[in-house]
Design a protein around this motif. Structure first.
Motif, PDB file in Angstrom:
ATOM      1  N   SER A   5       6.783   1.943  -1.204  1.00 53.39           N
ATOM      2  CA  SER A   5       7.425   1.063  -2.169  1.00 53.39           C
ATOM      3  C   SER A   5       6.980   1.443  -3.574  1.00 53.39           C
ATOM      4  CB  SER A   5       7.095  -0.402  -1.875  1.00 53.39           C
ATOM      5  OG  SER A   5       5.794  -0.718  -2.280  1.00 53.39           O
ATOM      6  N   LEU A  14       6.591  -7.704  -1.049  1.00 47.05           N
ATOM      7  CA  LEU A  14       7.144  -7.006   0.112  1.00 47.05           C
ATOM      8  C   LEU A  14       6.928  -7.829   1.381  1.00 47.05           C
ATOM      9  CD1 LEU A  14       8.580  -4.618   1.349  1.00 47.05           C
ATOM     10  CD2 LEU A  14       6.398  -3.386   1.382  1.00 47.05           C
ATOM     11  N   THR A  17       9.401 -10.686   1.531  1.00 47.75           N
ATOM     12  CA  THR A  17      10.728 -10.166   1.871  1.00 47.75           C
ATOM     13  C   THR A  17      10.821  -9.873   3.366  1.00 47.75           C
ATOM     14  OG1 THR A  17      11.030  -9.225  -0.334  1.00 47.75           O
ATOM     15  CG2 THR A  17      12.335  -8.252   1.443  1.00 47.75           C
ATOM     16  N   LEU A  18       9.796  -9.251   3.916  1.00 48.25           N
ATOM     17  CA  LEU A  18       9.792  -8.934   5.340  1.00 48.25           C
ATOM     18  C   LEU A  18       9.812 -10.200   6.192  1.00 48.25           C
ATOM     19  CD1 LEU A  18       7.191  -6.018   5.329  1.00 48.25           C
ATOM     20  CD2 LEU A  18       9.683  -5.821   5.549  1.00 48.25           C
ATOM     21  N   ALA A  76      13.859  -4.891   2.754  1.00 44.68           N
ATOM     22  CA  ALA A  76      12.831  -4.238   1.940  1.00 44.68           C
ATOM     23  C   ALA A  76      13.467  -3.252   0.968  1.00 44.68           C
ATOM     24  CB  ALA A  76      11.810  -3.541   2.832  1.00 44.68           C
ATOM     25  N   CYS A  80      13.252  -4.812  -2.683  1.00 47.91           N
ATOM     26  CA  CYS A  80      11.993  -4.282  -3.242  1.00 47.91           C
ATOM     27  C   CYS A  80      12.048  -2.792  -3.576  1.00 47.91           C
ATOM     28  CB  CYS A  80      10.834  -4.524  -2.272  1.00 47.91           C
ATOM     29  SG  CYS A  80      10.527  -6.257  -1.910  1.00 47.91           S
TER      30      CYS A  80
END
Length: 87
Positions: A5, A14, A17-18, A76, A80
């Motif tokens: 990332s 992150l 988001t996951l 992701a 991100c």
């Protein structure tokens, strides 16, 4: 799961988001490694997460887990700028 990332993206961003993409079967997500250095593209970092999935009533099929991981990977990338890292 192993991700690359942008360095500006925090591990919390992150991870959030996951988690959101994974849904209710993801019961644990732990960051266990962050790496920046040789082998990592400029401006990127490598993050490794351990995942634990669980259904309250039955065993999950491999295809179900792969579907969840696919959603996680897509989110992701979209949110991100991260991508799944090949080993």
């Amino acid at each position: 799961m192993l991700f690359r990332s942008p360095e500006r993206t925090t591990h919390d961003e992150l991870a959030s988001t996951l988690r959101n993409a994974a849904g209710e079967w993801l019961v644990r997500l732990d960051l266990f490694d962050v790496y920046v250095g040789p082998g990592t593209p400029p401006g990127m970092k490598s993050l490794a997460f351990a995942l634990q999935f669980q259904h309250p009533e039955r065993t999950l099929a491999e295809s179900e887990i792969q579907g969840v991981q696919g959603r996680m990977t897509a989110a992701a990338a979209r949110e991100c700028g991260a991508r799944l890292r090949e080993r």
